[in-house]
Write an enzyme that holds these catalytic residues in place. Structure first.
Site, mmCIF file in Angstrom:
data_model
loop_
_atom_site.group_PDB
_atom_site.id
_atom_site.type_symbol
_atom_site.label_atom_id
_atom_site.label_comp_id
_atom_site.label_asym_id
_atom_site.label_seq_id
_atom_site.Cartn_x
_atom_site.Cartn_y
_atom_site.Cartn_z
ATOM 1 N NE ARG A 45 -0.510 -46.309 24.928
ATOM 2 C CZ ARG A 45 0.174 -46.697 23.707
ATOM 3 N NH1 ARG A 45 1.357 -47.187 24.114
ATOM 4 N NH2 ARG A 45 0.099 -46.489 22.512
ATOM 5 C CE1 TYR A 94 1.535 -55.697 50.177
ATOM 6 C CE2 TYR A 94 2.215 -55.233 47.894
ATOM 7 C CZ TYR A 94 1.392 -55.084 48.944
ATOM 8 O OH TYR A 94 0.083 -54.655 48.587
ATOM 9 C CG ASP A 160 9.889 -52.980 47.583
ATOM 10 O OD1 ASP A 160 9.796 -51.853 48.000
ATOM 11 O OD2 ASP A 160 8.782 -53.581 47.557
ATOM 12 C CE LYS A 185 2.070 -48.751 51.262
ATOM 13 N NZ LYS A 185 2.186 -48.980 49.677
#
Length: 360
Positions: A45, A94, A160, A185
């Site tokens: 982790r 977004y 972003d 993307k």
């Protein structure tokens, strides 16, 4: 040594020094526990060699220290949780980002601003988030100027960078503290991975983001991380074809009856082009336009053989998404079209045919 070109950097980014008899690209490491004694790897982790390889690759392209996440939203939410003070968000970015803040960070005082501005004073602001070009409207804002204003007020600034990609725009060089993106993307590029990243200009910020990932358990799978690294190698080639296709499609759409609100920052006619050309290194394959109604969008997609209805973008295949169906506050007929890597002549012919059916 002069800086290597984009294609060379993509192909070689994040690769280990060559060792005879070993693979060119290391296989994903699936271990959750490790023999103790290594300074980094003890528990799955907290760290993983496959993550580190992709982080080195993306960090070299972004120009900072990268931390990978299992999705773009996991990445951006980690950045949002650093906010101490008011939060400034794009009102036309977004929509899930705004929804996340409303649902999960309700104690934050939020100011929403259109990407094109006007932008308010940043006094008392802890974090400014930009999205440029914005998704889905493709408006552009001045990263350098806004970063200077944010820093003068004591705020951090994040960008972003999903639409632009690390090859299209380098926010950290323009003054940003964070570059964040959905690598689902264009970076991974094959519509088979969900992944994201945050790249930081300051190692202390990167350590904070990395700690947040460990504590929250928001960790990426090694196989998905490996796939994204593999896809990154062709990013330069894919972006070049996608941008060429977007330019050709823009010309078709600009004279098509019934098409309004056409946006692509790469077009000299676009209202954001002058600013985009100053701060972007290259343009991508995403365009936005409006058809008269949702029914017109359905007819357009039904008539197209090469443009597939899908809600992501940046992949090999051309896709189109009617954004209003997901909750974006946009016109019902607004389409975000992602030009893929098909032959330009084929894609243009297909879109001309699909548009011609809208008049019948």
């Amino acid at each position: 040594m002069t800086e290597l070109g984009d294609g060379t950097r993509c192909v070689h980014a994040g690769l280990a020094d060559p060792v005879p008899g070993t693979p060119l690209l290391a296989s994903p490491v699936f271990g959750t526990g490790y023999h103790l004694g290594h300074p980094s790897y003890g528990y799955g982790r907290a760290d993983n060699p496959t993550w580190r390889a992709l982080e080195e690759a993306i960090g070299s392209l972004d120009g900072g220290e990268c931390v990978v996440f299992p999705s773009g939203m996991a990445a951006i939410s980690a950045v949002l949780r650093t906010c101490e003070g008011r939060l400034v968000l794009p009102s036309d970015g977004y929509f899930v980002t705004r929804s996340y803040v409303q649902s999960e960070l309700p104690w934050l005082e939020v100011v929403e601003v259109p990407t094109a501005g006007p932008w308010p004073s940043f006094d008392g602001v802890g974090l400014v988030l930009l999205e440029t070009p914005s998704n889905p409207g493709l408006d552009v804002c001045d990263i350098t100027a806004l970063a200077a204003e944010a820093h003068a007020a004591g705020a951090l600034l994040a960008v972003d960078n999903t639409t632009a990609t690390p090859l299209g725009q380098r926010p950290l060089q323009l003054g940003a503290d964070f570059a964040v993106a959905s690598d689902t993307k264009a970076l991974a590029g094959h519509s088979d991975v969900v992944l994201g990243h945050v790249t930081c200009s300051d190692p202390a910020l990167a350590a904070r983001i990395r700690e947040s990932r460990t504590f929250s358990g928001s960790v990426p799978g090694p196989f998905e991380t490996w796939l994204a690294h593999r896809g990154l190698g062709t990013l330069d080639l894919r972006l070049a074809r996608q941008a060429a296709n977007a330019s050709a499609v823009y010309k078709v759409l600009s004279s098509a009856p019934g098409v309004t609100g056409l946006r692509w920052p790469g077009a000299p006619e676009d209202p954001s082009h002058a600013l985009a050309a100053r701060q972007m290194r290259r343009f991508g394959g995403v365009l936005t336009f409006c058809l008269p109604s949702a029914a017109h969008v359905d007819r357009f997609l039904a008539a197209s053989s090469l443009v597939t209805g899908a809600t992501s973008f940046g992949g090999l295949h051309s896709t189109a998404d009617r954004r209003a169906q997901w909750g974006d506050p946009v016109p019902e007929g607004l389409v975000r079209l992602s030009a893929g890597c098909e032959d330009t002549e084929d894609l243009v012919a297909d879109i001309r045919t699909a548009l011609s059916t809208l008049d019948t």
